[in-house]
Design an enzyme around this catalytic site. Sequence first.
Site, short mmCIF file in Angstrom:
data_model
loop_
_atom_site.label_atom_id
_atom_site.label_comp_id
_atom_site.label_asym_id
_atom_site.label_seq_id
_atom_site.Cartn_x
_atom_site.Cartn_y
_atom_site.Cartn_z
N HIS A 1 5.73 -12.08 5.54
CA HIS A 1 5.63 -11.53 4.19
C HIS A 1 7.02 -11.34 3.63
O HIS A 1 7.94 -10.96 4.34
CB HIS A 1 4.84 -10.22 4.16
CG HIS A 1 5.26 -9.22 5.19
ND1 HIS A 1 4.92 -9.33 6.53
CD2 HIS A 1 5.99 -8.08 5.09
CE1 HIS A 1 5.42 -8.30 7.19
NE2 HIS A 1 6.09 -7.54 6.34
N GLU B 1 6.58 -4.76 10.99
CA GLU B 1 5.37 -4.04 11.42
C GLU B 1 4.14 -4.94 11.45
O GLU B 1 3.29 -4.79 12.32
CB GLU B 1 5.12 -2.85 10.50
CG GLU B 1 6.10 -1.71 10.73
CD GLU B 1 6.06 -0.66 9.64
OE1 GLU B 1 5.09 -0.63 8.86
OE2 GLU B 1 7.03 0.12 9.57
N VAL B 2 4.02 -5.81 10.47
CA VAL B 2 2.84 -6.68 10.39
C VAL B 2 3.26 -8.11 10.77
O VAL B 2 4.11 -8.71 10.08
CB VAL B 2 2.22 -6.65 8.98
CG1 VAL B 2 0.99 -7.55 8.93
CG2 VAL B 2 1.86 -5.23 8.58
N ILE C 1 0.82 -1.22 0.00
CA ILE C 1 0.00 0.00 0.00
C ILE C 1 0.86 1.27 0.00
O ILE C 1 0.42 2.33 -0.43
CB ILE C 1 -0.97 -0.04 1.21
CG1 ILE C 1 -2.20 0.79 0.94
CG2 ILE C 1 -0.29 0.36 2.50
CD1 ILE C 1 -3.35 0.51 1.91
P1 AMP Z 1 7.11 -4.83 7.52
O1 AMP Z 1 7.68 -3.59 8.09
O2 AMP Z 1 8.13 -5.72 6.87
O3 AMP Z 1 6.22 -5.58 8.49
O4 AMP Z 1 6.20 -4.35 6.29
C1 AMP Z 1 4.82 -4.22 6.34
C2 AMP Z 1 4.40 -3.68 5.01
O5 AMP Z 1 2.99 -3.85 4.87
C3 AMP Z 1 4.69 -2.20 4.79
O6 AMP Z 1 5.52 -2.04 3.64
C4 AMP Z 1 3.30 -1.58 4.59
O7 AMP Z 1 3.30 -0.54 3.64
C5 AMP Z 1 2.49 -2.77 4.11
N1 AMP Z 1 1.06 -2.69 4.37
C6 AMP Z 1 0.43 -2.38 5.52
N2 AMP Z 1 -0.90 -2.45 5.37
C7 AMP Z 1 -1.12 -2.84 4.09
C8 AMP Z 1 -2.30 -3.11 3.32
N3 AMP Z 1 -3.53 -2.97 3.84
N4 AMP Z 1 -2.14 -3.50 2.03
C9 AMP Z 1 -0.91 -3.62 1.50
N5 AMP Z 1 0.23 -3.40 2.18
C10 AMP Z 1 0.13 -3.01 3.46
#
Ligand code: AMP
Length: 126
Positions: free
Chosen positions: A108, A103-104, A34
Site C-alpha cells: 500500500h 503492519e499490513v 481507518i
Molecule cells: P502500514 O503500517 O504501512 O502497514 O499501514 C497500515 C495502515 O492500514 C495503517 O495506517 C492503518 O490505519 C490502516 N488500516 C488498517 N486496517 C484498515 C482498514 N480496515 N481500512 C482502512 N485502513 C486500515
Amino acid sequence: MSYDDQNIFAKILRGEIPNDTVYEDDHVLAFRDIQPQAPTHVLVIPKGAYVSFDDFAENGSDEEFAAYVRAIGKVARQERVAPVAGGNGFRMISNAGEDGVQEVPHLHMHILGGRRIGRMIQPPRE
Ligand code: AMP
C-alpha cells in the site's frame, strides 16, 4: 515472505470488510485510512497479491505498474493535494517489512496531505 491471503487488505479486496473507496480500476483500489494521520490519508493498493513494493517491482507486470503509478497521481489530484493541480502538496510512503514497520502485508502507498506533514524521518516511537 509469502503472501498471506488473510491480511486485512486481501479481505477488503474480496469484499469481506467494508472500505471507504475513493478510486478503483481493474488493477487498483484506493480507500481512506481507518486511522487518518492527516486530513487526507488515502491508501492505494494493487489488486494483485503483492506483499510490498519490492515484491511488486519484482513480480508485477508493466500494465500493473502503469496502472498503479497513474492511480496514485489520480488520487492525489482528486484529493486536491497534487501541486500539478494547484494542491498544496502531499507525501507518499510505502512501508516494507519489519524495519519499515509495515503492519499490513499487502503493498500500500500512503498518500498524506492537507496539512504540513513534517520532517521525513521522525525518531523511533517504539
Ligand atoms: P502500514 O503500517 O504501512 O502497514 O499501514 C497500515 C495502515 O492500514 C495503517 O495506517 C492503518 O490505519 C490502516 N488500516 C488498517 N486496517 C484498515 C482498514 N480496515 N481500512 C482502512 N485502513 C486500515
